[in-house]
Design a protein around this motif. Structure first.
Motif, PDB file in Angstrom:
ATOM      1  N   GLN A 104     -17.337  17.651  -5.578  1.00 25.17           N
ATOM      2  CA  GLN A 104     -17.659  16.327  -6.145  1.00 25.17           C
ATOM      3  C   GLN A 104     -16.467  15.164  -5.908  1.00 25.17           C
ATOM      4  N   PHE A 105     -15.574  15.831  -5.269  1.00 31.65           N
ATOM      5  CA  PHE A 105     -14.342  14.917  -4.910  1.00 31.65           C
ATOM      6  C   PHE A 105     -14.087  14.678  -3.261  1.00 31.65           C
ATOM      7  N   LYS A 106     -13.600  13.326  -2.978  1.00 25.95           N
ATOM      8  CA  LYS A 106     -13.257  13.080  -1.549  1.00 25.95           C
ATOM      9  C   LYS A 106     -12.056  12.776  -1.400  1.00 25.95           C
ATOM     10  N   THR A 107     -11.285  13.034  -0.336  1.00 25.15           N
ATOM     11  CA  THR A 107     -10.068  12.605  -0.175  1.00 25.15           C
ATOM     12  C   THR A 107      -9.660  11.099  -0.218  1.00 25.15           C
ATOM     13  N   SER A 108      -8.709  10.736  -0.837  1.00 23.80           N
ATOM     14  CA  SER A 108      -8.232   9.274  -0.779  1.00 23.80           C
ATOM     15  C   SER A 108      -8.009   8.682   0.716  1.00 23.80           C
ATOM     16  N   THR A 109      -8.164   7.555   1.033  1.00 18.76           N
ATOM     17  CA  THR A 109      -7.580   7.023   2.234  1.00 18.76           C
ATOM     18  C   THR A 109      -6.313   6.839   2.096  1.00 18.76           C
ATOM     19  N   LYS A 110      -5.423   6.837   3.107  1.00 13.21           N
ATOM     20  CA  LYS A 110      -3.991   6.761   3.194  1.00 13.21           C
ATOM     21  C   LYS A 110      -3.726   5.349   2.591  1.00 13.21           C
ATOM     22  N   GLN A 111      -4.445   4.438   2.892  1.00 12.36           N
ATOM     23  CA  GLN A 111      -4.214   2.904   2.331  1.00 12.36           C
ATOM     24  C   GLN A 111      -4.206   2.916   0.943  1.00 12.36           C
ATOM     25  N   SER A 112      -5.308   3.721   0.352  1.00 13.67           N
ATOM     26  CA  SER A 112      -5.337   3.544  -1.113  1.00 13.67           C
ATOM     27  C   SER A 112      -4.212   4.475  -1.917  1.00 13.67           C
ATOM     28  N   VAL A 113      -4.012   5.517  -1.183  1.00 15.09           N
ATOM     29  CA  VAL A 113      -2.864   6.226  -1.921  1.00 15.09           C
ATOM     30  C   VAL A 113      -1.426   5.473  -1.813  1.00 15.09           C
ATOM     31  N   SER A 114      -1.285   4.917  -0.535  1.00 18.57           N
ATOM     32  CA  SER A 114       0.101   3.992  -0.524  1.00 18.57           C
ATOM     33  C   SER A 114       0.071   2.574  -1.528  1.00 18.57           C
ATOM     34  N   SER A 115      -1.156   2.358  -1.652  1.00 21.85           N
ATOM     35  CA  SER A 115      -1.394   1.102  -2.493  1.00 21.85           C
ATOM     36  C   SER A 115      -0.791   1.518  -4.294  1.00 21.85           C
ATOM     37  N   PHE A 116      -1.512   2.691  -4.271  1.00 18.23           N
ATOM     38  CA  PHE A 116      -1.247   3.311  -5.700  1.00 18.23           C
ATOM     39  C   PHE A 116       0.188   3.619  -5.895  1.00 18.23           C
ATOM     40  N   GLN A 117       0.863   4.016  -4.861  1.00 15.74           N
ATOM     41  CA  GLN A 117       2.395   4.500  -4.939  1.00 15.74           C
ATOM     42  C   GLN A 117       2.984   3.311  -5.119  1.00 15.74           C
ATOM     43  N   LYS A 118       2.688   1.966  -4.549  1.00 20.09           N
ATOM     44  CA  LYS A 118       3.387   0.821  -4.757  1.00 20.09           C
ATOM     45  C   LYS A 118       3.365   0.265  -6.230  1.00 20.09           C
ATOM     46  N   ILE A 119       2.251   0.500  -6.696  1.00 17.23           N
ATOM     47  CA  ILE A 119       1.858   0.060  -8.001  1.00 17.23           C
ATOM     48  C   ILE A 119       2.950   0.913  -9.166  1.00 17.23           C
ATOM     49  N   LEU A 120       2.945   2.050  -8.831  1.00 18.77           N
ATOM     50  CA  LEU A 120       3.727   2.980  -9.642  1.00 18.77           C
ATOM     51  C   LEU A 120       5.171   2.589  -9.432  1.00 18.77           C
ATOM     52  N   ARG A 121       5.615   2.334  -8.319  1.00 16.57           N
ATOM     53  CA  ARG A 121       6.934   2.073  -7.858  1.00 16.57           C
ATOM     54  C   ARG A 121       7.595   0.803  -8.446  1.00 16.57           C
ATOM     55  N   GLU A 122       6.570  -0.205  -8.035  1.00 14.46           N
ATOM     56  CA  GLU A 122       7.089  -1.539  -8.151  1.00 14.46           C
ATOM     57  C   GLU A 122       6.514  -2.248  -9.681  1.00 14.46           C
ATOM     58  N   THR A 123       5.563  -1.787  -9.936  1.00 13.96           N
ATOM     59  CA  THR A 123       5.166  -2.409 -11.470  1.00 13.96           C
ATOM     60  C   THR A 123       5.815  -1.533 -12.537  1.00 13.96           C
ATOM     61  N   TYR A 124       5.772  -0.147 -12.377  1.00 17.02           N
ATOM     62  CA  TYR A 124       6.305   0.830 -13.640  1.00 17.02           C
ATOM     63  C   TYR A 124       7.427   1.192 -13.352  1.00 17.02           C
ATOM     64  N   LYS A 125       8.164   0.948 -12.177  1.00 18.32           N
ATOM     65  CA  LYS A 125       9.255   1.662 -11.781  1.00 18.32           C
ATOM     66  C   LYS A 125       9.633   3.071 -11.954  1.00 18.32           C
ATOM     67  N   ILE A 126       8.393   3.810 -11.386  1.00 19.79           N
ATOM     68  CA  ILE A 126       8.394   5.126 -11.556  1.00 19.79           C
ATOM     69  C   ILE A 126       8.850   5.538 -10.187  1.00 19.79           C
ATOM     70  N   ARG A 127       9.756   6.745 -10.110  1.00 20.88           N
ATOM     71  CA  ARG A 127       9.816   7.465  -8.904  1.00 20.88           C
ATOM     72  C   ARG A 127       8.527   8.132  -8.351  1.00 20.88           C
ATOM     73  N   THR A 128       8.268   7.851  -7.081  1.00 18.33           N
ATOM     74  CA  THR A 128       6.857   8.703  -6.888  1.00 18.33           C
ATOM     75  C   THR A 128       6.817   8.675  -5.331  1.00 18.33           C
ATOM     76  N   THR A 129       6.355   9.908  -4.887  1.00 18.58           N
ATOM     77  CA  THR A 129       6.371  10.238  -3.689  1.00 18.58           C
ATOM     78  C   THR A 129       4.882  10.771  -3.407  1.00 18.58           C
ATOM     79  N   ILE A 130       4.570  10.916  -1.950  1.00 19.80           N
ATOM     80  CA  ILE A 130       3.107  11.376  -1.910  1.00 19.80           C
ATOM     81  C   ILE A 130       3.214  12.625  -0.956  1.00 19.80           C
ATOM     82  N   ARG A 131       2.361  13.551  -1.472  1.00 18.56           N
ATOM     83  CA  ARG A 131       2.460  14.969  -0.791  1.00 18.56           C
ATOM     84  C   ARG A 131       1.534  14.909   0.304  1.00 18.56           C
ATOM     85  N   LYS A 132       2.267  14.961   1.741  1.00 10.60           N
ATOM     86  CA  LYS A 132       1.325  15.267   2.749  1.00 10.60           C
ATOM     87  C   LYS A 132       1.302  16.574   3.117  1.00 10.60           C
TER      88      LYS A 132
END
Length: 367
Positions: free
Chosen positions: A301-329
């Motif tokens: 039922q799941f599909k892989t997120s686009t790189k753009q959406s994952v990067s945007s999500f990471q930016k929100i966590l980092r800039e808005t919530y000041k949370i250390r965030t990495t992306i598992r490639k």
């Protein structure tokens, strides 16, 4: 009679003590077996005669065997299909990283290639996570501590293993005693791994988390959170019903207070309700590790997120919530060795070809 693994530490030490044999002989036995995997007991030098008799009657040098080996097209990942003594199979994955490709303080990292081993703790899994192929197997059995350690023995012949992550098949904290004993073996001779280079991943087995720091001080903990709201967690991780989010957060807060460790929160699904009163309170010294979904079949039922959406999500966590965030490639998709893809159906089947991308090592998340 079913013979036991010589790497089952409690078993062999108990048998030696009962037979009046000094348990200090266990370490040189392990060293010899690692260096001479096809040895027979009589080849090991300088043991008491009673030790040879006991070893012949109750133990095997290795109870498992390397059945098949798959290499990713880029050479960074190797998947080991390991056959157990009872005929069941588990998978372990070696991930190789070139530290010189990373940056530290604006400069290339020193060193070279290092390897992390992803270890299985169970045959199958009872957690039933909807995004994980292992869950489709159901639960078959716990691995003994020796069967867990033997994965490291097999892998060590292929690479110099520096880090261990319990992120393979099974929920490690549902095989608590086996995992704890296996880790204790890995921390001592002849393996001598550092506790800070061992990470245990869990969906949040609260009662086990409450014991872990005392039993394995210094070992890191990763939590497969995947959603910050209990309702969503229960939808994609049925076992989450037994581990209410607030009680899980209380357990993690106590663990961090006692251990001083940085948490890895593993996130698969879209992070919603960060400011909601029912969502995770982000007061931890933590790292959010975003894991793009790895395909597990056409019916998922799941599909892989686009790189753009994952990067945007990471930016929100980092800039808005000041949370250390990495992306598992992910590494090893072309050999079904990436996160969530480990499953044993047909051991002799070939994996479809594909491409993979390099991945930051798990220990880099704590720098």
């Amino acid at each position: 009679m079913k013979l036991k693994s010589v790497f089952d530490a409690s078993e062999i030490r108990s048998e030696f003590e009962s037979a009046g044999i000094n348990p200090n002989f266990v370490i040189p036995i392990w060293k010899y077996v690692i260096q001479n995997p096809d040895c027979v007991w009589d080849e090991i030098p300088s043991l008491p005669s009673a030790a040879y008799t006991l070893l012949h009657s109750k133990f095997k040098t290795l109870t498992s065997s390397l059945h098949s080996l798959f290499h990713s097209s880029d050479g960074t990942t190797s998947k080991l299909l390991i056959k157990l003594q009872n005929g069941a199979f588990v998978e372990a994955v070696i991930m190789r990283y070139d530290t010189r490709l990373g940056m530290c303080g604006g400069k290339p990292r020193p060193g070279g290639v290092r390897s992390t081993l992803c270890i299985s703790s169970q045959v199958g899994c009872k957690m039933g996570c909807t995004f994980c192929a292992t869950g489709s197997m159901g639960f078959k059995s716990n691995l003994t501590s020796g069967e867990i350690v033997e994965q490291l023995v097999h892998a060590s012949r292929l690479a110099d293993i520096r880090n261990i992550v319990f992120m393979g098949m099974g929920e490690p904290l549902n095989n608590y005693n086996g995992v704890v004993e296996a880790v204790r073996v890995m921390l001592k001779q002849p393996f001598q791994l550092s506790p800070k280079r061992i990470t245990i991943s869990t969906v949040g087995v609260i009662h086990a988390i409450n014991k872990l720091h005392n039993d394995l001080p210094g070992v890191s903990l990763a939590v497969s959170l995947h959603a910050p709201v209990q309702e969503i967690r229960c939808q994609i991780m049925p076992a989450a019903r037994a581990f209410p989010l607030q009680k899980l957060m209380d357990a993690l807060q106590a663990f961090q207070k006692n251990s001083g460790k940085v948490f890895d929160f593993l996130i698969l699904q879209e992070f919603l309700g960060l400011s909601d009163g029912n969502s995770v309170p982000f007061f931890f010294n933590q790292v959010i590790n975003l894991i793009p979904f790895n395909p597990i079949g056409s019916t998922s039922q799941f599909k892989t997120s686009t790189k753009q959406s994952v990067s945007s999500f990471q930016k929100i966590l980092r800039e808005t919530y000041k949370i250390r965030t990495t992306i598992r490639k992910e590494m090893g998709q072309d050999i079904s060795g990436a996160c969530g893809q480990l499953v044993v159906n047909q051991p002799d089947s070939k994996r479809p070809p594909g491409t993979v991308e390099p991945l930051r090592d798990i220990e880099d998340l704590h720098l």
